[in-house]
Design an enzyme around this catalytic site. Structure first.
Site, PDB file in Angstrom:
ATOM      1  N   ASP A  59      46.509  53.118  28.376  1.00 40.97           N
ATOM      2  CA  ASP A  59      46.556  51.624  28.055  1.00 40.97           C
ATOM      3  C   ASP A  59      45.399  50.993  26.982  1.00 40.97           C
ATOM      4  O   ASP A  59      44.180  51.139  27.388  1.00 40.97           O
ATOM      5  CB  ASP A  59      46.246  50.695  29.488  1.00 40.97           C
ATOM      6  CG  ASP A  59      47.066  50.904  30.702  1.00 40.97           C
ATOM      7  OD1 ASP A  59      48.084  50.498  30.569  1.00 40.97           O
ATOM      8  OD2 ASP A  59      46.652  51.771  31.415  1.00 40.97           O
ATOM      9  N   ARG A  67      40.464  52.278  26.452  1.00 40.43           N
ATOM     10  CA  ARG A  67      40.133  53.419  27.251  1.00 40.43           C
ATOM     11  C   ARG A  67      39.419  54.549  26.314  1.00 40.43           C
ATOM     12  O   ARG A  67      38.571  55.255  26.806  1.00 40.43           O
ATOM     13  CB  ARG A  67      41.482  54.236  27.839  1.00 40.43           C
ATOM     14  CG  ARG A  67      42.358  53.336  28.503  1.00 40.43           C
ATOM     15  CD  ARG A  67      41.678  52.711  29.735  1.00 40.43           C
ATOM     16  NE  ARG A  67      42.902  52.078  30.595  1.00 40.43           N
ATOM     17  CZ  ARG A  67      42.324  51.223  31.533  1.00 40.43           C
ATOM     18  NH1 ARG A  67      41.491  50.784  31.708  1.00 40.43           N
ATOM     19  NH2 ARG A  67      43.616  50.627  32.166  1.00 40.43           N
ATOM     20  N   ARG A 128      44.132  39.088  27.989  1.00 34.50           N
ATOM     21  CA  ARG A 128      45.234  40.111  27.503  1.00 34.50           C
ATOM     22  C   ARG A 128      46.358  39.647  27.018  1.00 34.50           C
ATOM     23  O   ARG A 128      47.146  40.125  26.314  1.00 34.50           O
ATOM     24  CB  ARG A 128      45.694  40.873  28.535  1.00 34.50           C
ATOM     25  CG  ARG A 128      44.204  41.636  29.344  1.00 34.50           C
ATOM     26  CD  ARG A 128      44.555  42.121  30.515  1.00 34.50           C
ATOM     27  NE  ARG A 128      45.341  43.411  30.594  1.00 34.50           N
ATOM     28  CZ  ARG A 128      45.968  43.679  31.655  1.00 34.50           C
ATOM     29  NH1 ARG A 128      45.734  43.405  32.765  1.00 34.50           N
ATOM     30  NH2 ARG A 128      46.892  44.845  31.498  1.00 34.50           N
ATOM     31  N   LYS A 158      54.924  44.963  28.809  1.00 32.34           N
ATOM     32  CA  LYS A 158      54.398  44.717  29.985  1.00 32.34           C
ATOM     33  C   LYS A 158      54.115  43.245  30.345  1.00 32.34           C
ATOM     34  O   LYS A 158      53.915  42.563  29.447  1.00 32.34           O
ATOM     35  CB  LYS A 158      53.562  45.560  30.765  1.00 32.34           C
ATOM     36  CG  LYS A 158      51.845  45.581  29.890  1.00 32.34           C
ATOM     37  CD  LYS A 158      51.338  46.471  30.341  1.00 32.34           C
ATOM     38  CE  LYS A 158      49.684  46.650  29.725  1.00 32.34           C
ATOM     39  NZ  LYS A 158      48.834  47.562  29.860  1.00 32.34           N
ATOM     40  N   HIS A 159      54.193  42.727  31.658  1.00 34.53           N
ATOM     41  CA  HIS A 159      54.571  43.215  32.615  1.00 34.53           C
ATOM     42  C   HIS A 159      55.887  42.426  33.281  1.00 34.53           C
ATOM     43  O   HIS A 159      55.671  41.215  33.678  1.00 34.53           O
ATOM     44  CB  HIS A 159      53.579  43.181  33.946  1.00 34.53           C
ATOM     45  CG  HIS A 159      52.086  43.722  33.677  1.00 34.53           C
ATOM     46  ND1 HIS A 159      51.531  42.951  32.621  1.00 34.53           N
ATOM     47  CD2 HIS A 159      51.724  44.671  33.875  1.00 34.53           C
ATOM     48  CE1 HIS A 159      50.397  43.818  32.566  1.00 34.53           C
ATOM     49  NE2 HIS A 159      50.420  44.883  33.151  1.00 34.53           N
ATOM     50  N   HIS A 171      46.099  44.395  41.281  1.00 36.56           N
ATOM     51  CA  HIS A 171      45.212  45.455  41.781  1.00 36.56           C
ATOM     52  C   HIS A 171      44.586  45.365  43.013  1.00 36.56           C
ATOM     53  O   HIS A 171      44.611  46.315  43.820  1.00 36.56           O
ATOM     54  CB  HIS A 171      44.021  45.764  40.809  1.00 36.56           C
ATOM     55  CG  HIS A 171      44.436  45.955  39.380  1.00 36.56           C
ATOM     56  ND1 HIS A 171      44.919  45.118  38.535  1.00 36.56           N
ATOM     57  CD2 HIS A 171      44.727  47.230  38.732  1.00 36.56           C
ATOM     58  CE1 HIS A 171      45.201  45.864  37.361  1.00 36.56           C
ATOM     59  NE2 HIS A 171      45.068  47.101  37.502  1.00 36.56           N
ATOM     60  N   ASP A 243      54.637  49.671  37.136  1.00 38.61           N
ATOM     61  CA  ASP A 243      53.027  49.648  37.147  1.00 38.61           C
ATOM     62  C   ASP A 243      52.620  50.644  38.298  1.00 38.61           C
ATOM     63  O   ASP A 243      53.287  51.338  39.026  1.00 38.61           O
ATOM     64  CB  ASP A 243      52.611  48.292  37.489  1.00 38.61           C
ATOM     65  CG  ASP A 243      51.272  47.909  36.746  1.00 38.61           C
ATOM     66  OD1 ASP A 243      50.553  49.045  36.451  1.00 38.61           O
ATOM     67  OD2 ASP A 243      50.736  46.882  36.688  1.00 38.61           O
TER      68      ASP A 243
END
Length: 347
Positions: A59, A67, A128, A158-159, A171, A243
């Site tokens: 990601d 990351r 985002r 996404k998503h 999450h 996901d």
């Protein structure tokens, strides 16, 4: 597709990968320390492939979803890119991101986010998203797709069918969207409709319940949404990723066996477990057993196998990573920091 714990595979992880034949891997920050180590890890992952090489994903959106450590470029969030207002700049960012990922051996980026920022209280999407205007999300999002492709990396929008109007973080819990169908079609869906029409290689589903589309199951587990809307109505035949199945929107509401089976029956091609390898192995074993028992599920698995093989055969011919002695020099030569300055200079 699985995640794992460290900066290299352990012996036990290698054995489990060999036994289960996982077809892809996802990297997180805890897997990524510095360029040569990341490159070495990706080469090790690549060499686990038997029939076909693995997808090696990350990601790398920019902003808070980032990351890779320096000297990889930390691009601004999508919202800043959207405010900069330049489709050409969005393409350059997609291309620059792909060049860095490819140099490290990564061949799939779970980006761009095509969610429309339609709820200011959204705790998980926010900056985002490229814009609160679906047409602007299409304009800039598709240029990011084009740039990623040009740099040799698969994009993954996404998503689906849109996470922008949620007021909960999937999450942590299952978000529910109560918008009527006409509003979903006007705001949330257009970027995905466009991406499907343009033949984007992969999509990722949302762990979100959309009552107007399916009052019973979240999108990842919904045959009405994945097969009915995405496959039949939009004619999409690319690869669909779930996901992360460990997120509490799914994990707190469904057992692993039920969740993985419902996702595959819904039409999802790749089931993602980002952290718990034992759960992934158990889910895989359950699918194998059920597919041997149920011809309908077996046919569904074979359909996904066709799509995944088609994706891999089209692009994964050789390991893309740089030579270990050259990767630091390659990253420095890109000089992508100037793009970051260009984005902020446009605001």
């Amino acid at each position: 597709m699985i995640g794992f714990q460290g900066e290299a595979l352990t012996r036990d992880e290698r054995l489990m990968i060999e036994q289960c034949g996982f077809g892809g891997f996802i990297l997180f920050s805890h897997n990524c320390r510095q360029p040569r180590q990341i490159l070495s890890l990706c080469r090790e992952l690549w060499e686990t492939g038997t029939e076909l090489p693995p997808l090696i994903a990350i990601d790398q959106e920019g902003g808070r979803v980032h990351r890779l450590p320096p000297p990889f470029t930390h691009f601004p969030p999508a919202a800043a890119l959207g405010r900069a207002g330049s489709a050409a700049l969005a393409y350059k960012v997609g291309l620059a991101t792909a060049r860095e990922l490819s140099a490290a051996g990564i061949n799939l980026n779970f980006a761009p986010v095509l969610d429309v920022h339609s709820n200011p209280s959204n705790p998980v999407i926010g900056d985002r998203s490229l814009s609160s205007d679906p047409q602007e999300v299409i304009r800039f999002g598709w240029e990011i797709v084009r740039g990623l492709r040009a740099g040799g990396v698969f994009p993954s929008a996404k998503h689906f069918p849109g996470h922008g109007d949620t007021d909960k973080d999937s999450h942590i819990e299952l978000p529910v969207v109560d918008k009527p169908l006409d509003e979903l079609r006007a705001v949330e869906l257009p970027p995905f409709v466009h991406a499907c029409g343009q033949g984007i290689e992969t999509l990722m589903t949302a762990h979100v319940l959309y009552r107007a589309l399916d009052p019973e199951f979240p999108a990842t587990l919904s045959e009405k949404i994945v097969t009915g809307m995405l496959r039949h109505d939009l004619g999409y035949d690319g690869v669909v990723f779930s996901d992360d199945m460990e997120m509490k929107a799914i994990g707190a509401n469904y057992g692993d066996e039920e969740a993985v089976e419902r996702a595959v029956r819904a039409g999802v091609d790749v089931i993602l477990y980002g952290h718990d390898l034992a759960r992934a192995a158990h889910a895989c074993e359950h699918l194998v057993a059920e597919a041997e028992r149920d011809p309908a599920l077996r046919a569904r698995v074979e359909e996904s196998y066709r799509r995944i093989n088609q994706l891999k055969n089209g692009r994964l011919r050789s390991f893309p990573g740089a030579d270990e002695s050259e990767i630091a020099k390659r990253l420095a030569s890109f000089d992508h920091r100037r793009l970051v300055d260009e984005i902020y200079g446009s605001l």
